[in-house]
Design an enzyme around this catalytic site. Structure first.
Site, mmCIF file in Angstrom:
data_model
loop_
_atom_site.group_PDB
_atom_site.id
_atom_site.type_symbol
_atom_site.label_atom_id
_atom_site.label_comp_id
_atom_site.label_asym_id
_atom_site.label_seq_id
_atom_site.Cartn_x
_atom_site.Cartn_y
_atom_site.Cartn_z
ATOM 1 N N VAL A 21 44.903 37.940 48.922
ATOM 2 C CA VAL A 21 43.494 37.683 48.588
ATOM 3 C C VAL A 21 42.603 38.221 49.717
ATOM 4 O O VAL A 21 43.101 38.567 50.789
ATOM 5 C CB VAL A 21 43.236 36.167 48.376
ATOM 6 C CG1 VAL A 21 44.107 35.622 47.253
ATOM 7 C CG2 VAL A 21 43.476 35.386 49.660
ATOM 8 N N CYS A 22 41.294 38.298 49.450
ATOM 9 C CA CYS A 22 40.350 38.795 50.459
ATOM 10 C C CYS A 22 40.319 37.811 51.635
ATOM 11 O O CYS A 22 40.368 36.613 51.402
ATOM 12 C CB CYS A 22 38.967 38.931 49.863
ATOM 13 S SG CYS A 22 38.878 40.265 48.648
#
Lengths: 87, 269
Positions: A21-22
């Protein structure tokens, strides 16, 4: 994840960061791009929806990669392949 | 060597930075920094450089932790009183980031050991509490051609200068001359000090070290930064290299061998 996830095939590099994920999506994309020569292609497979926009935006902002194409390969599972050219 | 997945995660917020990336992070991991003193200034310097993943950090101090240190020397805790500061520092820093090689040197920095202690460093940080030691660090680092930063803190005030001998920027001696000959100025114990001023100034010193190693941004060279946290005045004052400076000038002498630093006379409070 390490170098084993990057395979070199005729100046096309592939990186599968599904599950990331970011901001780790951008971190892995950036680390891969840093090792490439200008003009080479990175095919980035990911499944975090926000990264489809964030990764190319950050690559552009830092002048390390340019988005060439986005392909949604699996609508149900939400998997995309981003084609990014090293600047 | 590639970054491990743990390193990628640990340093991810630095790798994201345009100015650092994986390439810059590897430079940090390959670098060696020496910190003189692990008191008020040395504490934040050591914390941030350890956290940032500097490969090797050498910490030099001879002192033991006292109760009156604890309001500003944030490496040391209540149960560290009477412990060697280097030991106390090592315990905290190793816990923070075992990726970093922490080396401790339990010695008073003197003209006859300083070059041996500093010689392998990519950058030197002065976190000492007296001017003779600062002057000694200046003279030795200039002589060894190693970039360094010197700072001073007292009351609500701080000052910082970075010197890069490789670019022949003004050194500490260019600015202050031979102030070791004058009466020692008032130390922290007499003048007093707010605990957070070395926190801010030390953090800036750590920033100088990182920027110098990565060759990014502008350093505090050929100028000094003065901070006054009572009035919130932050000001730069330009300084110039003295061509006749005995440490860095055109006809510099081996000042460490010949100069009397009066280290023992300085106030170590």
């Amino acid at each position: 994840m390490n170098d084993n996830n990057v395979t070199i095939f005729e100046k096309i590099h592939k990186l599968d960061i599904r599950g990331k994920v970011c901001p780790m999506t951008f971190v892995y994309a950036k680390l891969a791009l840093e090792k490439m020569n200008p003009g080479e292609i990175l095919l980035l497979t990911l499944d975090f929806p926000a990264a489809v926009k964030n990764v190319p935006d950050n690559c552009k902002r830092q002048n390390i990669g340019e988005l060439m194409d986005i392909k949604e390969v699996d609508k149900e599972k939400k998997v995309w392949i981003l084609k990014i050219k090293k600047i | 060597m590639d970054l491990t997945s743990e390193q990628i995660e640990r340093y991810s917020r630095q790798i994201v930075l345009k100015e650092i990336g994986g390439i810059g992070q590897k430079k940090l991991l390959d670098s060696k920094i020496t910190i003189i003193g692990c008191g008020g200034l040395g504490s934040p310097v050591a914390y941030y450089l350890t956290a940032a993943g500097i490969g090797s950090i050498k910490i030099v101090d001879f002192d033991v932790v006292e109760l009156s240190n604890l309001h500003r020397q944030i490496l040391h805790f209540n149960n560290d009183i009477n412990k060697k500061k280097t030991q106390s520092a090592y315990e905290k820093l190793h816990k923070l980031n075992p990726d970093v090689n922490i080396e401790v040197v339990n010695e008073v920095l003197l003209p006859n050991n300083i070059k041996e202690i500093l010689k392998d460093s990519d950058f030197v940080i002065d976190g000492s509490d007296n001017i003779p030691t600062k002057m000694l660090i200046n003279d030795a680092s200039v002589n060894l051609n190693i970039p360094f930063t010197i700072a001073g803190v007292v009351r609500f005030n701080g000052q910082i200068i970075t010197v890069n001998p490789q670019e022949k920027t003004a050194c500490y001696r260019c600015v202050f001359g031979d102030i070791t000959e004058h009466e020692p100025s008032m130390s922290c114990s007499q003048a007093g000090i707010i605990g957070l001023i070395p926190g801010i100034v030390g953090s800036i010193q750590a920033n100088e070290a990182i920027k110098c190693i990565l060759k990014i941004g502008d350093l505090i060279t050929n100028r000094m930064l003065f901070l006054d946290l009572l009035k919130y005045r932050f000001s730069f004052i330009k300084v110039a290299r003295n061509e006749n400076c005995i440490a860095c000038g055109d006809n510099a002498i081996n000042v460490i061998e010949t100069h009397d630093y009066n280290i023992g006379d300085a106030c170590f409070e």
